[in-house]
Design a protein around this motif. Structure first.
Motif, PDB file in Angstrom:
ATOM      1  N   GLY A   2      49.975  49.171  31.180  1.00  0.00           N
ATOM      2  CA  GLY A   2      50.414  49.822  32.407  1.00  0.00           C
ATOM      3  C   GLY A   2      49.956  51.262  32.522  1.00  0.00           C
ATOM      4  O   GLY A   2      50.006  51.841  33.600  1.00  0.00           O
ATOM      5  N   LYS A   3      49.491  51.827  31.407  1.00  0.00           N
ATOM      6  CA  LYS A   3      48.972  53.199  31.404  1.00  0.00           C
ATOM      7  C   LYS A   3      47.476  53.228  31.145  1.00  0.00           C
ATOM      8  O   LYS A   3      46.778  54.113  31.620  1.00  0.00           O
ATOM      9  N   PHE A   4      46.996  52.250  30.374  1.00  0.00           N
ATOM     10  CA  PHE A   4      45.584  52.175  30.000  1.00  0.00           C
ATOM     11  C   PHE A   4      45.133  50.715  30.033  1.00  0.00           C
ATOM     12  O   PHE A   4      45.948  49.799  29.910  1.00  0.00           O
ATOM     13  N   TYR A   5      43.814  50.525  30.169  1.00  0.00           N
ATOM     14  CA  TYR A   5      43.183  49.232  29.969  1.00  0.00           C
ATOM     15  C   TYR A   5      42.521  49.278  28.595  1.00  0.00           C
ATOM     16  O   TYR A   5      41.912  50.281  28.234  1.00  0.00           O
ATOM     17  N   TYR A   6      42.618  48.178  27.858  1.00  0.00           N
ATOM     18  CA  TYR A   6      41.955  48.037  26.572  1.00  0.00           C
ATOM     19  C   TYR A   6      41.002  46.854  26.707  1.00  0.00           C
ATOM     20  O   TYR A   6      41.396  45.792  27.200  1.00  0.00           O
ATOM     21  N   VAL A   7      39.769  47.030  26.272  1.00  0.00           N
ATOM     22  CA  VAL A   7      38.734  46.015  26.457  1.00  0.00           C
ATOM     23  C   VAL A   7      38.089  45.722  25.107  1.00  0.00           C
ATOM     24  O   VAL A   7      37.769  46.643  24.351  1.00  0.00           O
ATOM     25  N   SER A   8      37.878  44.429  24.823  1.00  0.00           N
ATOM     26  CA  SER A   8      37.162  44.063  23.605  1.00  0.00           C
ATOM     27  C   SER A   8      35.786  43.521  23.964  1.00  0.00           C
ATOM     28  O   SER A   8      35.631  42.745  24.904  1.00  0.00           O
ATOM     29  N   GLY A   9      34.803  43.987  23.190  1.00  0.00           N
ATOM     30  CA  GLY A   9      33.482  43.381  23.182  1.00  0.00           C
ATOM     31  C   GLY A   9      33.400  42.566  21.901  1.00  0.00           C
ATOM     32  O   GLY A   9      34.337  42.576  21.092  1.00  0.00           O
ATOM     33  N   TYR A  37      40.336  52.596  28.465  1.00  0.00           N
ATOM     34  CA  TYR A  37      40.047  53.200  29.759  1.00  0.00           C
ATOM     35  C   TYR A  37      41.341  53.650  30.418  1.00  0.00           C
ATOM     36  O   TYR A  37      42.386  53.011  30.237  1.00  0.00           O
ATOM     37  N   ASP A  38      41.262  54.724  31.204  1.00  0.00           N
ATOM     38  CA  ASP A  38      42.430  55.080  31.996  1.00  0.00           C
ATOM     39  C   ASP A  38      42.500  54.142  33.194  1.00  0.00           C
ATOM     40  O   ASP A  38      41.613  53.315  33.411  1.00  0.00           O
ATOM     41  N   MET A  39      43.538  54.261  33.985  1.00  0.00           N
ATOM     42  CA  MET A  39      43.747  53.335  35.092  1.00  0.00           C
ATOM     43  C   MET A  39      42.751  53.531  36.237  1.00  0.00           C
ATOM     44  O   MET A  39      42.678  52.703  37.144  1.00  0.00           O
ATOM     45  N   GLN A  40      41.969  54.612  36.187  1.00  0.00           N
ATOM     46  CA  GLN A  40      40.926  54.835  37.184  1.00  0.00           C
ATOM     47  C   GLN A  40      39.571  54.307  36.714  1.00  0.00           C
ATOM     48  O   GLN A  40      38.588  54.386  37.439  1.00  0.00           O
ATOM     49  N   SER A  67      38.182  56.322  25.051  1.00  0.00           N
ATOM     50  CA  SER A  67      37.667  56.279  23.684  1.00  0.00           C
ATOM     51  C   SER A  67      37.085  54.902  23.402  1.00  0.00           C
ATOM     52  O   SER A  67      37.345  53.939  24.114  1.00  0.00           O
ATOM     53  N   SER A  68      36.297  54.851  22.335  1.00  0.00           N
ATOM     54  CA  SER A  68      35.652  53.606  21.955  1.00  0.00           C
ATOM     55  C   SER A  68      35.541  53.547  20.434  1.00  0.00           C
ATOM     56  O   SER A  68      35.305  54.561  19.791  1.00  0.00           O
ATOM     57  N   ASN A  69      35.728  52.368  19.888  1.00  0.00           N
ATOM     58  CA  ASN A  69      35.551  52.143  18.460  1.00  0.00           C
ATOM     59  C   ASN A  69      34.392  51.168  18.310  1.00  0.00           C
ATOM     60  O   ASN A  69      34.526  49.976  18.599  1.00  0.00           O
ATOM     61  N   LYS A  70      33.256  51.674  17.867  1.00  0.00           N
ATOM     62  CA  LYS A  70      32.054  50.856  17.687  1.00  0.00           C
ATOM     63  C   LYS A  70      31.989  50.209  16.301  1.00  0.00           C
ATOM     64  O   LYS A  70      31.101  49.414  16.032  1.00  0.00           O
ATOM     65  N   THR A  71      32.943  50.553  15.424  1.00  0.00           N
ATOM     66  CA  THR A  71      33.018  49.958  14.085  1.00  0.00           C
ATOM     67  C   THR A  71      34.441  49.448  13.816  1.00  0.00           C
ATOM     68  O   THR A  71      35.098  49.873  12.863  1.00  0.00           O
ATOM     69  N   PRO A  72      34.922  48.545  14.647  1.00  0.00           N
ATOM     70  CA  PRO A  72      36.322  48.122  14.525  1.00  0.00           C
ATOM     71  C   PRO A  72      36.635  47.324  13.258  1.00  0.00           C
ATOM     72  O   PRO A  72      37.798  47.209  12.885  1.00  0.00           O
TER      73      PRO A  72
END
Length: 163
Positions: free
Chosen positions: A57-64, A71-74, A79-84
């Motif tokens: 509800g505050k942020f979107y989280y996306v997985s590749g 991401y923010d709601m706009q 931020s991004s984690n390229k080595t999860p």
């Protein structure tokens, strides 16, 4: 590795799946009695990932396949984690779906090669930093061959995964 981008479309969702299913499967007298729904596209934005999306509800989280992004709601990348996979106790090379609960991102993960998944596990990442907090191995006796979906069942205090 080249990242693929997916345009995330946010739309005013004003339908229900049962009504949609009934429209396609039921006789016309029932179908005519159903309410009519309309859609209005609100906005779109590109995201780095195409495996899963969730929101608190505050942020979107996306997985590749090999990334986690916030991401923010706009639609601005926060931020991004390229080595999860750093810190995983069982080797993994693929992220599927994700869910967020209590400021933690629940990740369905596995070692995926040639259409077959193995070493399925649940990884929990911090929603603020996207860094790994802990992992849980999946019981191979379930017969599940790969993992494509995950959800946190808040009512029953459990996690569901699907292949």
């Amino acid at each position: 590795m080249k990242h693929q981008y997916l345009a995330l479309s946010l739309a005013l969702a004003t339908f229900s799946f049962p009504a949609l299913a009934a429209t396609n499967l039921c006789d016309s007298s029932y179908r005519d009695a159903l309410p009519k729904y309309e859609y209005q596209l609100k906005k779109t934005f590109e995201v780095d990932g195409r495996q899963g999306i969730t929101t608190d509800g505050k942020f979107y989280y996306v997985s590749g396949s090999t990334t986690l992004s916030k991401y923010d709601m706009q639609g601005n990348l926060i931020s991004s984690n390229k080595t999860p996979f750093d810190g995983y106790k069982i080797p993994a090379n693929h992220i599927g779906d994700i869910d967020v609960y209590n400021n933690e991102i629940y990740v369905s993960s596995e070692w995926f090669m040639d259409g077959v998944g193995k070493d399925i596990q649940i990884a929990v990442h911090d929603a603020d930093t996207l860094k790994l907090k802990r992992t849980f191995p999946f019981n191979p006796d379930s017969g599940q061959q790969e993992v494509s979906a995950i959800t946190v069942d808040k009512v029953n205090n459990s996690i569901w995964m699907a292949s």
